[in-house]
Write a protein that holds these residues in place. Structure first.
Motif, mmCIF file in Angstrom:
data_model
loop_
_atom_site.group_PDB
_atom_site.id
_atom_site.type_symbol
_atom_site.label_atom_id
_atom_site.label_comp_id
_atom_site.label_asym_id
_atom_site.label_seq_id
_atom_site.Cartn_x
_atom_site.Cartn_y
_atom_site.Cartn_z
ATOM 1 N N THR A 121 43.815 34.066 37.600
ATOM 2 C CA THR A 121 42.597 33.075 38.190
ATOM 3 C C THR A 121 43.443 31.927 39.323
ATOM 4 O O THR A 121 42.805 32.002 40.217
ATOM 5 N N ARG A 139 37.022 34.695 38.366
ATOM 6 C CA ARG A 139 36.775 33.228 37.993
ATOM 7 C C ARG A 139 37.541 32.323 39.438
ATOM 8 O O ARG A 139 37.208 31.199 39.496
ATOM 9 N N CYS A 154 30.946 41.312 33.030
ATOM 10 C CA CYS A 154 31.143 40.588 34.333
ATOM 11 C C CYS A 154 29.880 39.785 34.434
ATOM 12 O O CYS A 154 29.669 38.960 34.880
#
Length: 258
Positions: A94, A121, A146
């Protein structure tokens, strides 16, 4: 980061005598990690310094606490015999997607989508993630996950097939970030293909490069160790790359393309 403390003898500003024990432990552990990277099948001695460094790594890994979405995905993966990326690795993905502002990402190894969600994200809202895996049924679950995590169906392109089949079909210099987490024995080939895909400044990430011989079959174990040695050596020697080995989970090898 500078501390403002004196750097002379007896101070804490860079002399060996004044360096905190924990920091010295991390430095020694880093040297051991470099040796392990050169020969991933070898086991480093577990002395006091290594144990101290291990405690620091555990504290760092616990820094980011996974939410219900990722925790649920982790449980679901375990129930289906799928090995997802480690919590610290998910956090790193991320971070890397966010810090590189990666709008075009390739993921090799979908699993049930834990790494996929972690990457999404960090990506900008207009980013597209291409995920490659040989198991279409699991990819269908990952796509649904997702959507459940709040991402539109158009944010992910699932391609069923091996990296050998799919990567040659992707655009040259068209991607900001490539994450390699498929079959370890394919790492050398996947690395070379990933470099073709990256734009200048793009980053390739390879997971589990500090693997420690956790395969029962000795023939398979040697094949995995050989692939990792070749991969690490290629990254360290390629003048096109700026490499970095992060002691995250079982090792995260990163390289930025110049």
């Amino acid at each position: 980061m500078a501390t403002g403390r004196p750097g002379g003898p007896g101070g804490r500003g860079g002399t060996v005598r004044g360096t905190p024990r924990a920091l010295r432990a991390v430095r020694r552990a880093g040297e051991q990690a470099a040796d392990a990277a050169a020969d991933p099948a070898s086991d480093a001695p577990a002395g006091p310094d290594a144990r101290a460094a291990s405690r620091l790594v555990d504290r760092a890994a616990a820094f980011v606490v996974e939410d219900e979405v990722l925790a649920g995905l982790r449980e679901r993966s375990a129930a289906q015999g799928v090995v997802p990326v480690a919590p610290a690795t998910a956090a790193a993905l991320t971070f890397l997607a966010a810090s590189t502002r990666a709008r075009a990402v390739v993921e090799i190894g979908t699993g049930l989508g834990l790494g996929t969600v972690a990457l999404l994200r960090g990506m900008p809202a207009d980013g597209l993630l291409t995920s490659i895996d040989t198991d279409g049924a699991r990819q269908a679950q990952a796509r649904a996950t997702c959507v459940e995590a709040g991402f539109g169906a158009g944010r992910v392109r699932m391609i069923t097939g091996s990296s050998r089949q799919v990567l040659p079909k992707l655009s040259d210099a068209g991607y900001d970030l490539v994450v390699v987490d498929g079959a370890t024995t394919d790492f050398p080939r996947d690395l070379e293909a990933s470099l073709r895909l990256l734009r200048p400044g793009g980053v390739v990430v390879l997971d589990d490069v500090l693997w420690q011989g956790r395969v029962a079959d000795p023939v398979r174990r040697e094949a995995v160790a050989g692939a990792l040695r070749e991969t690490v050596r290629a990254v360290r020697e390629d003048e096109r790359l700026v490499p970095l080995l992060l002691p995250v989970a079982d090792g995260l090898l990163c390289a930025a393309r110049r």
